[in-house]
Design an enzyme around this catalytic site. Structure first.
Site, PDB file in Angstrom:
ATOM      1  N   GLY A 107       0.816  -1.216   0.000  1.00  0.00           N
ATOM      2  CA  GLY A 107       0.000   0.000   0.000  1.00  0.00           C
ATOM      3  C   GLY A 107       0.842   1.255   0.000  1.00  0.00           C
ATOM      4  O   GLY A 107       0.375   2.317  -0.410  1.00  0.00           O
TER       5      GLY A 107
ATOM      6  N   VAL B 286       5.082  -2.992   4.360  1.00  0.00           N
ATOM      7  CA  VAL B 286       5.081  -3.688   3.075  1.00  0.00           C
ATOM      8  C   VAL B 286       3.820  -4.531   2.839  1.00  0.00           C
ATOM      9  O   VAL B 286       3.751  -5.289   1.879  1.00  0.00           O
ATOM     10  CB  VAL B 286       6.341  -4.580   2.899  1.00  0.00           C
ATOM     11  N   LYS B 287       2.819  -4.394   3.682  1.00  0.00           N
ATOM     12  CA  LYS B 287       1.594  -5.163   3.490  1.00  0.00           C
ATOM     13  C   LYS B 287       0.628  -4.451   2.515  1.00  0.00           C
ATOM     14  O   LYS B 287       0.845  -3.302   2.153  1.00  0.00           O
ATOM     15  CB  LYS B 287       0.909  -5.391   4.837  1.00  0.00           C
ATOM     16  N   THR B 288      -0.434  -5.171   2.132  1.00  0.00           N
ATOM     17  CA  THR B 288      -1.343  -4.654   1.101  1.00  0.00           C
ATOM     18  C   THR B 288      -1.911  -3.286   1.465  1.00  0.00           C
ATOM     19  O   THR B 288      -2.012  -2.401   0.628  1.00  0.00           O
ATOM     20  CB  THR B 288      -2.494  -5.657   0.857  1.00  0.00           C
TER      21      THR B 288
END
Ligand code: PLP
Length: 397
Positions: free
Chosen positions: A3, A185-187
């Site tokens: 994201g 670093v996640k969605t």
């Protein structure tokens, strides 16, 4: 998946509102906050989006796993079944509570193999923790049936799979408890953050208390609140929650971009007869954050991975050799190496992982390549990327 690639005006506006009020904490200071309750608002949004009754935000995905286990009463002596292919946070959260991580094999879904789970159950088992790695899911019907049969909790680690669904339900909402990470670093990201979701009121009540020093959150004078049990501090700040509020609004948009990009790459790679894609359980829909495929042998996978890099394709992972995601490189767990002494109970009960056989997992993970799907690619770039990938793989097989 990340994201952070689309961090923009909406995120800045949300954060600015918190900065303007000066209230960076999620609890208290009612008069100063200009009506801004970012953590509460994000919890309400997540509950609605994930179709669950309760959400509690915490400081990270690892904290979410720890709080979820603690809220269900998991502690010393309990065994938690987890996959040999995951992120180190899985066993960190289990060990933090004095419980014992029991690693088991993954199958062609790259997540828990239900047969391996059933074989690992002992009288000490309390929880089965599937990890929905790289955007897709474990066979949740099979795991659910096993948990019902043996009276175990099902805790979904959906940190890498927010937005994916199984038989129409959001991942994370199917087990007794589900966890998300909003690290960078996640969605979707909060900078740092995580969430526990559940339909169980008791677990929710325990979770918000446990993650705030045991505060019972009754009344509006923090100093006068009671502490029904020992807790800890896993709180999220309003600044982080504010970023998440902007990002959650964009989740559907992010998933549809990922799906478009993923589909172009997948269609291109489908032309290579020796490439086989990861298996998705019936009724599952990925969040398209990674494209995962197998080559016929470990050697070929290693060569293809090298060739992709040499052809300028970044963001493709060979997890088999990775320090953080596969048991082979977890010597700190295997030995184990800790700063202070681990509880004797844990040392006694921890299996000797140096002698365990995970060849069934090696069979899949050793042949797998996993390519990150980015949000920022434009269509021409992806088509060019797809052609280069096909060329790079064909060069070695
Ligand atoms: C990222 C991640 C976590 C931990 O999340 P943090 O917010 O980085 O602590 C846990 N499990 C999986 C599968 C993850 O990918």
């Amino acid at each position: 998946m990340p994201g952070f690639e689309l961090f923009g005006d909406k995120e800045k506006k949300q954060v600015q509102e918190v900065l303007d009020s000066g209230v960076l904490m999620r609890y208290g200071f009612d008069g100063m906050r200009n009506g801004h309750w970012k953590a509460r608002e994000l919890e309400a949004t997540l509950s609605q989006k994930m179709q669950v009754k309760h959400t509690h935000l915490v400081s990270s995905g690892t904290a979410a796993l720890t709080v979820a286990l603690a809220s269900a009463g998991v502690g010393a002596g309990d065994e938690v079944i987890m996959p040999a292919f995951t992120f180190v946070a899985s066993f960190e959260s289990i060990l933090a509570l004095g419980a014992v991580p029991i690693l088991v094999d993954v199958d062609d879904t790259l997540t828990l193999d239900p047969k391996a789970v059933e074989a690992a159950i002992s009288e000490k088992t309390r929880v089965v923790m599937p990890v929905h790695m790289c955007g897709s899911m474990a066979n949740l019907d099979a795991l659910h049936a096993i948990c019902t049969k043996h009276d175990l909790l099902l805790l979904e680690d959906a940190c890498q799979a927010i937005g994916a669904t199984y038989k129409g339900k959001p991942l994370g909402s199917i087990g007794d408890l589900g966890c998300f990470s909003f690290d960078y670093v996640k969605t979707i990201t909060c900078g740092e953050g995580g969430a526990v979701i559940t339909n169980n009121k008791t677990y929710y009540e325990n979770a918000h208390k446990y993650s705030d020093h045991g505060h019972d959150h009754i009344g509006n004078d923090r100093g006068a609140e009671q502490h029904p049990f020992l807790g800890y501090n896993f709180r999220i700040s309003e600044l982080n929650a504010a970023v998440g509020l902007a990002q959650i609004e964009r989740l559907d948009e992010f998933i549809s971009i990922q799906k478009r990009n993923y589909t172009i790459l997948r269609e291109a790679l489908s032309q290579i007869p020796k490439v086989v894609f990861r298996s998705i359980p019936d009724g599952g829909e990925e969040n398209y954050s990674f494209l995962n495929f197998f080559l016929p042998t470990e050697k070929l996978a290693q060569r293809a991975h090298k060739s992709l890099g040499a052809n300028g394709i970044d963001g493709c992972f060979y997890w088999f050799d990775n320090n953080w995601h596969y048991y082979r490189k977890w010597e700190h767990l295997i030995e184990p190496k800790s700063l202070g002494k681990l509880p004797q109970d844990v040392l006694d009960a921890l299996p000797d992982y140096s002698k365990m056989d995970f060849s069934a997992s090696d069979h899949w993970v050793g042949r797998n390549i996993s390519c990150l799907i980015k949000l920022s690619w434009i269509e021409n770039e992806i088509r060019e990327r797809a052609n280069k990938m096909v060329k790079a793989i064909n060069q070695v097989i």
